[in-house]
Design a protein around this motif. Structure first.
Motif, mmCIF file in Angstrom:
data_model
loop_
_atom_site.group_PDB
_atom_site.id
_atom_site.type_symbol
_atom_site.label_atom_id
_atom_site.label_comp_id
_atom_site.label_asym_id
_atom_site.label_seq_id
_atom_site.Cartn_x
_atom_site.Cartn_y
_atom_site.Cartn_z
ATOM 1 N N LYS A 415 40.866 39.157 35.621
ATOM 2 C CA LYS A 415 41.491 39.785 34.388
ATOM 3 C C LYS A 415 42.855 39.919 34.528
ATOM 4 C CE LYS A 415 37.173 42.708 34.279
ATOM 5 N NZ LYS A 415 36.640 43.933 34.428
ATOM 6 N N TRP A 416 43.647 39.845 35.674
ATOM 7 C CA TRP A 416 44.969 40.023 35.663
ATOM 8 C C TRP A 416 45.433 38.667 35.400
ATOM 9 C CZ3 TRP A 416 48.812 37.876 38.940
ATOM 10 C CH2 TRP A 416 50.125 38.134 38.952
ATOM 11 N N VAL A 417 45.085 37.774 35.779
ATOM 12 C CA VAL A 417 45.739 36.402 35.563
ATOM 13 C C VAL A 417 45.548 36.208 34.064
ATOM 14 C CG1 VAL A 417 45.345 33.924 35.646
ATOM 15 C CG2 VAL A 417 45.363 35.329 37.587
ATOM 16 N N GLN A 418 44.357 36.390 33.390
ATOM 17 C CA GLN A 418 44.331 36.453 31.753
ATOM 18 C C GLN A 418 45.143 37.176 31.039
ATOM 19 O OE1 GLN A 418 40.235 37.015 31.118
ATOM 20 N NE2 GLN A 418 39.493 35.235 32.008
ATOM 21 N N SER A 419 45.534 38.553 31.737
ATOM 22 C CA SER A 419 46.424 39.513 31.044
ATOM 23 C C SER A 419 47.677 38.948 31.079
ATOM 24 C CB SER A 419 46.309 40.872 31.699
ATOM 25 O OG SER A 419 47.271 41.811 31.152
ATOM 26 N N VAL A 420 48.384 38.614 32.185
ATOM 27 C CA VAL A 420 49.456 37.920 32.296
ATOM 28 C C VAL A 420 49.655 36.417 31.551
ATOM 29 C CG1 VAL A 420 51.043 36.740 33.987
ATOM 30 C CG2 VAL A 420 49.710 38.650 34.699
ATOM 31 N N HIS A 421 48.658 35.658 31.492
ATOM 32 C CA HIS A 421 48.741 34.491 30.467
ATOM 33 C C HIS A 421 48.943 34.974 29.144
ATOM 34 C CE1 HIS A 421 48.218 30.454 29.338
ATOM 35 N NE2 HIS A 421 47.154 30.830 28.573
ATOM 36 N N ALA A 422 48.212 36.030 28.755
ATOM 37 C CA ALA A 422 48.241 36.498 27.314
ATOM 38 C C ALA A 422 49.646 37.289 26.824
ATOM 39 C CB ALA A 422 47.095 37.548 26.982
ATOM 40 N N GLN A 423 50.180 37.867 27.798
ATOM 41 C CA GLN A 423 51.568 38.380 27.596
ATOM 42 C C GLN A 423 52.501 37.243 27.540
ATOM 43 O OE1 GLN A 423 52.310 41.235 30.898
ATOM 44 N NE2 GLN A 423 50.613 42.703 29.913
#
Length: 440
Positions: A415-423
């Motif tokens: 989830k953290w990797v996806q969040s960083v990628h979205a940002q």
């Protein structure tokens, strides 16, 4: 016969350890209670039993080595053999007068070690290079070549050939005291058996491997047997006693790494000495034979030595007879054979348990599942088994918690990797980067 006494524990009649023929030497279960000498004599005296041991090992010039020819040449070679062994040991028992022997003999005698100094195996190998020992060297080499060419013979026939060779070689040492001849025979045994080890240890022609696996499974199934059940007179919780038993376990396990029968016997000797030391450390009274046997059974059960049956059979088949028939090594090895026999035939009455209690232990049932009353040694064993089960259950729960935590961590990391990628994508959309190309 090994018996159980309620107050004394395991008991073995010391007369049962001796040869059934009454010769005074130690017997062995592998020889049906006879010593090796009487066993071989008994087998050879049976007219209906054919003993085809194959061609005899050659000596010099390809001639076969037989006892009759050996006896015929005995008188003519006597002086040469005596001189050879005197040079090995460093001089004759009665020093000759000055000038009565040749100069070369005097030089060999003066440079050799004195009789009081033991000749180790390395020095023995070096001595075989000397011209004075070439006859002995040639006989050993010829025997090795002959037996290696017959390595597909049944192991019992190979054992007979080796034992015959020991007897023929022993003629070289008959004029010397045992304290000098015995070490030299041990060196010859080590020289011969180190070369033959890979052919004769646990061979395909025997059932040694199957017996090893059966004995190993049997010992593993008896892991619940405690020193109190065997009536081993040791105190609990004493680190000194535990260290001595640990030394005994280490010694008996190390037996499998040795190649020469005498080296394997040395491991049995060290194991037995450590057991006696442990018994002496925990009890002011001197340990007797029954206490030692109980301690040895306990060590074997705890160690579960690798290929124990094969190692014992290797010693029996190819060891020097005098090492097994008498002395401390023979006594300790005979007790080891008795310990293994006891383990193979172990049942409830042997441990002062009912058959139901014994089967309950073997099947690992919980204490509440037993209908029979629990004796004092049984309750202690059950308490240890229950404690072990509780520890295993706690370890399983910890493993489950660790696995669950790892899964949760992996999900959070994803989830953290996806969040960083979205940002990152959001920032790039708001402020796109313009690539400015510069021309030189």
């Amino acid at each position: 016969m090994i018996m159980w006494e309620a107050h004394r524990g395991i008991h073995v009649d010391q007369s049962e350890l001796l040869c059934k023929e009454g010769c005074g030497y130690y017997g062995n279960p592998a020889w049906q209670g006879y010593c090796s000498k009487c066993w071989r004599k008994r087998n050879r005296s049976q007219p209906d039993q054919k003993r085809d041991t194959g061609p005899c090992p050659s000596v010099e010039g390809g001639k076969p080595l037989t006892f009759s020819k050996f006896e015929e040449k005995k008188s003519s070679e006597m002086s040469r053999r005596v001189n050879t062994m005197k040079r090995l040991f460093g001089g004759s028992r009665t020093p000759p007068k000055r000038g009565s022997e040749p100069a070369d003999t005097q030089s060999v005698t003066s440079s050799a070690p004195q009789k009081s100094q033991p000749v180790d195996f390395t020095e023995f190998l070096k001595s075989l290079r000397k011209p004075s020992t070439q006859v002995l060297h040639r006989r050993c080499t010829a025997f090795l070549s002959s037996l290696e060419s017959q390595r597909y013979l049944p192991v019992q026939k190979q054992s007979d050939l080796v034992q015959d060779f020991y007897q023929s070689i022993a003629g070289h040492f008959h004029s010397f005291p045992e304290e000098q001849s015995a070490p030299m025979m041990e060196h010859i045994e080590k020289l011969i058996m180190t070369r033959l080890y890979k052919w004769v240890f646990c061979p395909d022609s025997s059932d040694d491997e199957h017996r090893d696996l059966t004995l190993q499974r049997r010992i593993r199934a008896l892991h619940w047997v405690t020193p109190q059940m065997l009536r081993v007179p040791v105190g609990e919780g004493r680190s000194e006693v535990n260290d001595h038993f640990l030394s005994a376990i280490t010694a008996i396990i190390g037996m499998d790494a040795k190649r020469a029968p005498q080296d394997k016997l040395s491991c049995v000797f060290k194991c037995s000495q450590s057991i006696f030391t442990a018994l002496a450390s925990s009890n002011p009274e001197p340990a007797n034979a029954d206490d030692f046997l109980s301690g040895l059974i306990h060590v074997v059960l705890k160690a579960n030595p690798p290929r124990l049956h094969s190692n014992m059979q290797y010693i029996i088949r190819f060891g020097l007879p005098h090492s097994l028939m008498a002395g401390e090594s023979g006594y300790y090895f005979t007790n080891l054979c008795c310990a293994v026999t006891f383990i193979e035939k172990l049942n409830g009455p042997s441990l002062n348990l009912t058959p139901e209690q014994f089967e309950g232990y073997m099947q690992g049932r919980k204490p509440e599942e037993r209908e029979s009353p629990v004796s004092e040694p049984e309750s202690e064993g059950l308490r240890l088994a229950k404690k072990n089960r509780e520890l295993l259950g706690e370890i399983e729960k910890r493993q489950e918690r660790v696995a669950l935590g790892m899964r949760e961590m992996e999900e959070e990391l994803g989830k953290w990797v996806q969040s960083v990628h979205a940002q990152v994508q959001e920032i790039k959309a708001k402020a796109p980067l313009d690539v400015i190309s510069t021309k030189s």
